[in-house]
Write an enzyme that holds these catalytic residues in place. Structure first.
Site, PDB file in Angstrom:
ATOM      1  N   CYS A   1      12.072  20.673  57.705  1.00 60.24           N
ATOM      2  CA  CYS A   1      13.000  19.952  58.576  1.00 60.24           C
ATOM      3  C   CYS A   1      14.021  20.888  59.203  1.00 60.24           C
ATOM      4  O   CYS A   1      14.227  20.899  60.409  1.00 60.24           O
ATOM      5  CB  CYS A   1      13.694  18.850  57.770  1.00 60.24           C
ATOM      6  SG  CYS A   1      14.977  18.011  58.685  1.00 60.24           S
TER       7      CYS A   1
ATOM      8  N   CYS B   1      12.455  19.010  62.272  1.00 65.62           N
ATOM      9  CA  CYS B   1      13.419  18.101  62.904  1.00 65.62           C
ATOM     10  C   CYS B   1      14.554  18.817  63.634  1.00 65.62           C
ATOM     11  O   CYS B   1      14.848  18.502  64.792  1.00 65.62           O
ATOM     12  CB  CYS B   1      14.061  17.188  61.862  1.00 65.62           C
ATOM     13  SG  CYS B   1      13.026  16.775  60.456  1.00 65.62           S
TER      14      CYS B   1
ATOM     15  N   LYS C   1      13.555  21.359  66.504  1.00 65.90           N
ATOM     16  CA  LYS C   1      12.873  20.502  67.503  1.00 65.90           C
ATOM     17  C   LYS C   1      13.898  19.742  68.344  1.00 65.90           C
ATOM     18  O   LYS C   1      13.817  19.718  69.570  1.00 65.90           O
ATOM     19  CB  LYS C   1      11.915  19.558  66.764  1.00 65.90           C
ATOM     20  CG  LYS C   1      11.156  18.539  67.590  1.00 65.90           C
ATOM     21  CD  LYS C   1      11.906  17.267  67.908  1.00 65.90           C
ATOM     22  CE  LYS C   1      12.479  16.515  66.749  1.00 65.90           C
ATOM     23  NZ  LYS C   1      11.501  15.878  65.879  1.00 65.90           N
TER      24      LYS C   1
ATOM     25  N   TYR D   1       3.206  12.481  66.328  1.00 64.90           N
ATOM     26  CA  TYR D   1       4.617  12.836  66.570  1.00 64.90           C
ATOM     27  C   TYR D   1       4.761  14.226  67.205  1.00 64.90           C
ATOM     28  O   TYR D   1       5.426  14.397  68.212  1.00 64.90           O
ATOM     29  CB  TYR D   1       5.366  12.922  65.244  1.00 64.90           C
ATOM     30  CG  TYR D   1       5.857  11.664  64.594  1.00 64.90           C
ATOM     31  CD1 TYR D   1       7.208  11.322  64.645  1.00 64.90           C
ATOM     32  CD2 TYR D   1       5.015  10.837  63.864  1.00 64.90           C
ATOM     33  CE1 TYR D   1       7.705  10.210  63.983  1.00 64.90           C
ATOM     34  CE2 TYR D   1       5.504   9.724  63.202  1.00 64.90           C
ATOM     35  CZ  TYR D   1       6.846   9.410  63.266  1.00 64.90           C
ATOM     36  OH  TYR D   1       7.319   8.315  62.613  1.00 64.90           O
TER      37      TYR D   1
ATOM     38  N   GLU E   1       5.993  15.187  71.025  1.00 68.28           N
ATOM     39  CA  GLU E   1       7.337  15.786  71.117  1.00 68.28           C
ATOM     40  C   GLU E   1       7.262  17.156  71.795  1.00 68.28           C
ATOM     41  O   GLU E   1       8.067  17.473  72.676  1.00 68.28           O
ATOM     42  CB  GLU E   1       7.954  15.914  69.732  1.00 68.28           C
ATOM     43  CG  GLU E   1       8.362  14.545  69.158  1.00 68.28           C
ATOM     44  CD  GLU E   1       9.058  14.631  67.805  1.00 68.28           C
ATOM     45  OE1 GLU E   1       9.035  15.714  67.179  1.00 68.28           O
ATOM     46  OE2 GLU E   1       9.618  13.601  67.371  1.00 68.28           O
TER      47      GLU E   1
ATOM     48  N   HIS F   1      29.062  -3.966  76.782  1.00 65.13           N
ATOM     49  CA  HIS F   1      28.720  -3.887  78.192  1.00 65.13           C
ATOM     50  C   HIS F   1      29.540  -2.810  78.890  1.00 65.13           C
ATOM     51  O   HIS F   1      30.742  -2.713  78.652  1.00 65.13           O
ATOM     52  CB  HIS F   1      28.999  -5.251  78.844  1.00 65.13           C
ATOM     53  CG  HIS F   1      28.543  -5.310  80.263  1.00 65.13           C
ATOM     54  ND1 HIS F   1      27.208  -5.370  80.606  1.00 65.13           N
ATOM     55  CD2 HIS F   1      29.244  -5.298  81.420  1.00 65.13           C
ATOM     56  CE1 HIS F   1      27.118  -5.405  81.932  1.00 65.13           C
ATOM     57  NE2 HIS F   1      28.334  -5.348  82.444  1.00 65.13           N
TER      58      HIS F   1
ATOM     59  N   GLU G   1      22.769  -3.505  74.697  1.00 61.03           N
ATOM     60  CA  GLU G   1      23.134  -4.929  74.748  1.00 61.03           C
ATOM     61  C   GLU G   1      21.922  -5.818  75.058  1.00 61.03           C
ATOM     62  O   GLU G   1      21.922  -7.007  74.722  1.00 61.03           O
ATOM     63  CB  GLU G   1      24.256  -5.179  75.762  1.00 61.03           C
ATOM     64  CG  GLU G   1      23.854  -4.996  77.215  1.00 61.03           C
ATOM     65  CD  GLU G   1      25.009  -5.274  78.199  1.00 61.03           C
ATOM     66  OE1 GLU G   1      25.732  -6.255  77.982  1.00 61.03           O
ATOM     67  OE2 GLU G   1      25.169  -4.492  79.160  1.00 61.03           O
TER      68      GLU G   1
HETATM   69  P1  NDP Z   1       0.296  13.053  62.890  1.00 62.58           P
HETATM   70  O1  NDP Z   1      -0.456  12.637  61.687  1.00 62.58           O
HETATM   71  O2  NDP Z   1       1.410  12.216  63.378  1.00 62.58           O
HETATM   72  O3  NDP Z   1      -0.702  13.254  64.094  1.00 62.58           O
HETATM   73  C1  NDP Z   1      -1.820  14.086  63.977  1.00 62.58           C
HETATM   74  C2  NDP Z   1      -2.630  13.952  65.238  1.00 62.58           C
HETATM   75  O4  NDP Z   1      -3.658  14.936  65.237  1.00 62.58           O
HETATM   76  C3  NDP Z   1      -3.301  12.604  65.369  1.00 62.58           C
HETATM   77  O5  NDP Z   1      -3.199  12.182  66.701  1.00 62.58           O
HETATM   78  C4  NDP Z   1      -4.736  12.899  64.966  1.00 62.58           C
HETATM   79  O6  NDP Z   1      -5.675  12.111  65.638  1.00 62.58           O
HETATM   80  C5  NDP Z   1      -4.908  14.298  65.492  1.00 62.58           C
HETATM   81  N1  NDP Z   1      -5.968  15.020  64.782  1.00 62.58           N
HETATM   82  C6  NDP Z   1      -6.127  15.140  63.451  1.00 62.58           C
HETATM   83  N2  NDP Z   1      -7.192  15.896  63.172  1.00 62.58           N
HETATM   84  C7  NDP Z   1      -7.719  16.260  64.359  1.00 62.58           C
HETATM   85  C8  NDP Z   1      -8.841  17.041  64.734  1.00 62.58           C
HETATM   86  N3  NDP Z   1      -9.623  17.596  63.819  1.00 62.58           N
HETATM   87  N4  NDP Z   1      -9.078  17.209  66.049  1.00 62.58           N
HETATM   88  C9  NDP Z   1      -8.286  16.655  66.979  1.00 62.58           C
HETATM   89  N5  NDP Z   1      -7.218  15.902  66.684  1.00 62.58           N
HETATM   90  C10 NDP Z   1      -6.943  15.709  65.386  1.00 62.58           C
HETATM   91  O7  NDP Z   1       0.757  14.537  62.540  1.00 62.58           O
HETATM   92  P2  NDP Z   1       1.762  15.524  63.237  1.00 62.58           P
HETATM   93  O8  NDP Z   1       1.172  16.863  63.011  1.00 62.58           O
HETATM   94  O9  NDP Z   1       2.072  15.107  64.619  1.00 62.58           O
HETATM   95  O10 NDP Z   1       3.052  15.336  62.349  1.00 62.58           O
HETATM   96  C11 NDP Z   1       2.998  15.340  60.934  1.00 62.58           C
HETATM   97  C12 NDP Z   1       3.991  14.371  60.389  1.00 62.58           C
HETATM   98  O11 NDP Z   1       5.290  14.907  60.466  1.00 62.58           O
HETATM   99  C13 NDP Z   1       4.081  13.052  61.150  1.00 62.58           C
HETATM  100  O12 NDP Z   1       3.109  12.140  60.757  1.00 62.58           O
HETATM  101  C14 NDP Z   1       5.459  12.581  60.825  1.00 62.58           C
HETATM  102  O13 NDP Z   1       5.428  11.841  59.629  1.00 62.58           O
HETATM  103  C15 NDP Z   1       6.239  13.874  60.651  1.00 62.58           C
HETATM  104  N6  NDP Z   1       7.048  14.148  61.862  1.00 62.58           N
HETATM  105  C16 NDP Z   1       8.097  13.322  62.136  1.00 62.58           C
HETATM  106  C17 NDP Z   1       8.850  13.520  63.257  1.00 62.58           C
HETATM  107  C18 NDP Z   1       9.990  12.582  63.562  1.00 62.58           C
HETATM  108  O14 NDP Z   1      10.443  11.891  62.672  1.00 62.58           O
HETATM  109  N7  NDP Z   1      10.449  12.507  64.808  1.00 62.58           N
HETATM  110  C19 NDP Z   1       8.588  14.607  64.181  1.00 62.58           C
HETATM  111  C20 NDP Z   1       7.452  15.398  63.812  1.00 62.58           C
HETATM  112  C21 NDP Z   1       6.721  15.165  62.693  1.00 62.58           C
HETATM  113  P3  NDP Z   1      -6.294  10.782  64.988  1.00 62.58           P
HETATM  114  O15 NDP Z   1      -5.160   9.814  64.966  1.00 62.58           O
HETATM  115  O16 NDP Z   1      -7.372  10.431  65.939  1.00 62.58           O
HETATM  116  O17 NDP Z   1      -6.774  11.142  63.633  1.00 62.58           O
END
Ligand code: NDP
Length: 452
Positions: free
Chosen positions: A44, A49, A52, A179, A183, A437, A442
């Site tokens: 983080c 976080c 980012k 995510y 982002e 407002h 709101e």
């Molecule tokens: P996520 O699990 O959110 O997303 C992973 C993405 O990668 C999905 O769209 C998934 O697709 C895709 N994917 C997985 N495997 C493959 C593959 N082999 N080929 C192509 N695409 C693939 O993970 P992130 O890495 O984005 O983030 C990890 C975690 O960190 C998040 O889940 C969240 O909990 C946390 N985070 C929170 C944030 C916040 O609070 N603002 C910011 C950043 C991270 P599919 O769905 O089709 O499997």
């Protein structure tokens, strides 16, 4: 009385969850050690976080420079970004936070080990060749970016490296639909990088409300991100001046950088848990019960490494529940329902509670209220941004089941609505609340007409 153990609690990993557990346990007079091999504050603070969000702020200035002209500012030529200033100022801020973490640990009375710790058996941890005993060991080692293996995958970067680039590329391909992918696509696009987002599925942020994530996707496209849905990457090859990303539909994108944001996996490889009875899933994450106990009575785990909800505030709450379980009256529980969350994509997305799809699957009668409008900044500032808000209500009890928002300040607004949902607020409570407002927020208390 001397104890049979060197420590009451040995925490491995000084990220959000580990540090909170160590400090709270030390505050209760326990002998606590915490080991960290990489950086204090974990993902983080160092590569998640915090940096980012700083990059998100940086990436929003061009739209503000543009909008300022409608308010009479004569900005002349568009200001130019100096990437190294942004990167190094960010790194200096992170170093400041690292040292705050160091002081927090020191002041709590916990002993910090600067090095990699491994488990060498129940109750046993080894750091730098020395073995220590502990009544309880807490595994809070977090996760690590996962990049699938395919031809050319060695050319792809993970989010870790994005915070330290030597130079900002002119173009980038971001792969993933979660995510981190959305982002970083927003950050890169805002900083002026020609950005492609490639996702294998039909819709981004698929676990969230479909109508709202469609608004996110539209908004991102309107800001200039090239979005390729239902699109798989076959191969990445090196070219004379960059990289070529070959897609399964035979199209190819020439680019300078490829970011894979395809999930994060538990960081348990080589940790030594095989010397204990703790059970790991195939992806390396640790199986725990409601009190974060593994199958080995001396070992607990929490945070990203247990792969329940990978969010900093959740890891912190888990740590407080664990410390209450080990050293308090054991009544604290974590409730994983109605966790507010925000995706700092652009437009921003904030959400708490059930999506419309989840609500319709669980409840027999669901009402939906929707509001979509142009934010006030745009009236003089121009720009294509819109704000969309949505309330999902159980018609039988009038309870609000879900609040969702796409648009500026969504994270800030949804945080407060998270309290309302936790308190069991009804639509009548929302209606009885006086709006502020003029604000975007709101709208959440003035929606009167059912959309569905
Ligand atoms: P996520 O699990 O959110 O997303 C992973 C993405 O990668 C999905 O769209 C998934 O697709 C895709 N994917 C997985 N495997 C493959 C593959 N082999 N080929 C192509 N695409 C693939 O993970 P992130 O890495 O984005 O983030 C990890 C975690 O960190 C998040 O889940 C969240 O909990 C946390 N985070 C929170 C944030 C916040 O609070 N603002 C910011 C950043 C991270 P599919 O769905 O089709 O499997």
């Amino acid at each position: 009385m001397t104890s049979e153990f060197d420590y009451d609690l040995f925490v491995i990993g000084a990220g959000s969850g580990g540090v909170r557990a160590a400090r709270m346990a030390a505050g209760k007079g326990k002998r606590v050690a915490i080991a960290e091999e990489r950086y204090l504050g974990g993902t983080c603070v160092n590569v998640g976080c915090v940096p980012k969000k700083l990059f998100v702020y940086a990436s929003q200035f061009p739209e503000l420079f543009h909008a300022s002209q409608g308010f009479g500012w004569q900005v002349g030529q568009m200001p130019r970004l100096d990437w190294k200033t942004l990167r190094d100022n960010k790194s200096a801020e992170i170093a400041r936070l690292n040292s705050i973490y160091n002081n927090l640990i020191a002041n709590s009375g916990a002993e910090l080990f600067d090095g990699r710790a491994t488990v060498v058996g129940p109750h046993k941890v080894s750091v730098a060749g020395v073995t220590y005993s502990a009544r309880h060991i807490l595994i809070a080692v977090g996760g690590w970016p996962y990049i699938p293996e395919f031809p050319g995958s060695e050319h792809a970067l993970s989010s870790n490296e994005m915070f330290f680039l030597d130079a900002l590329p002119k173009s980038a391909v971001v792969v993933g639909g979660g995510y981190i992918a959305v982002e970083f696509a927003g950050i890169l696009n805002g900083l002026g990088v020609e950005t492609h987002l490639v996702y294998r599925g039909p819709r981004l942020l698929k676990s969230f409300d479909a109508e709202m994530t469609a608004k996110v996707t539209e908004g991102m496209a309107a800001k200039g991100i090239h979005i390729h849905l239902s699109s798989d990457v076959d191969e990445i090859t090196k070219t004379a001046d960059g990289l070529r990303v070959a897609l399964a539909d035979k199209a190819a994108i020439d680019t300078q950088l490829v970011l894979y944001a395809t999930g994060r996996r538990a960081n348990t490889a080589g940790l030594g848990l095989d010397t204990t009875a703790a059970v790991l899933r195939a992806d390396g994450s640790i199986v725990v019960d409601d009190q974060f106990a593994t199958a080995d009575p001396s070992i607990y785990a929490l945070g990203d490494v247990i792969d329940r909800v990978q969010l900093t505030p959740v890891a912190i709450q888990e740590a407080m529940v664990l410390v209450d379980h080990l050293y308090g009256d054991g009544t604290a529980r974590i409730d994983y329902s109605d966790i507010p969350t925000a995706v700092f994509c652009q437009p921003e997305f904030g959400t708490v509670g059930l999506s419309e799809e989840q609500a319709r699957a669980e409840y027999s009668a669901v009402d939906v209220y929707l509001s979509d409008f142009k934010p006030m900044l745009q009236t003089l500032g121009g720009g294509a941004d819109r704000v969309t808000m949505k309330l999902v209500v159980d018609r039988t009890t009038d309870r609000v089941l879900g609040c969702h928002m796409v648009g500026e300040h969504a994270a800030e607004i949804i945080q407060g609505l998270g309290i309302a949902l936790k308190a069991g607020a009804t639509k009548a409570h929302f209606d009885a609340t006086v709006g502020i407002h003029p604000s975007a927020a709101e709208e959440f208390v003035t929606m009167r007409t059912k959309a569905r």
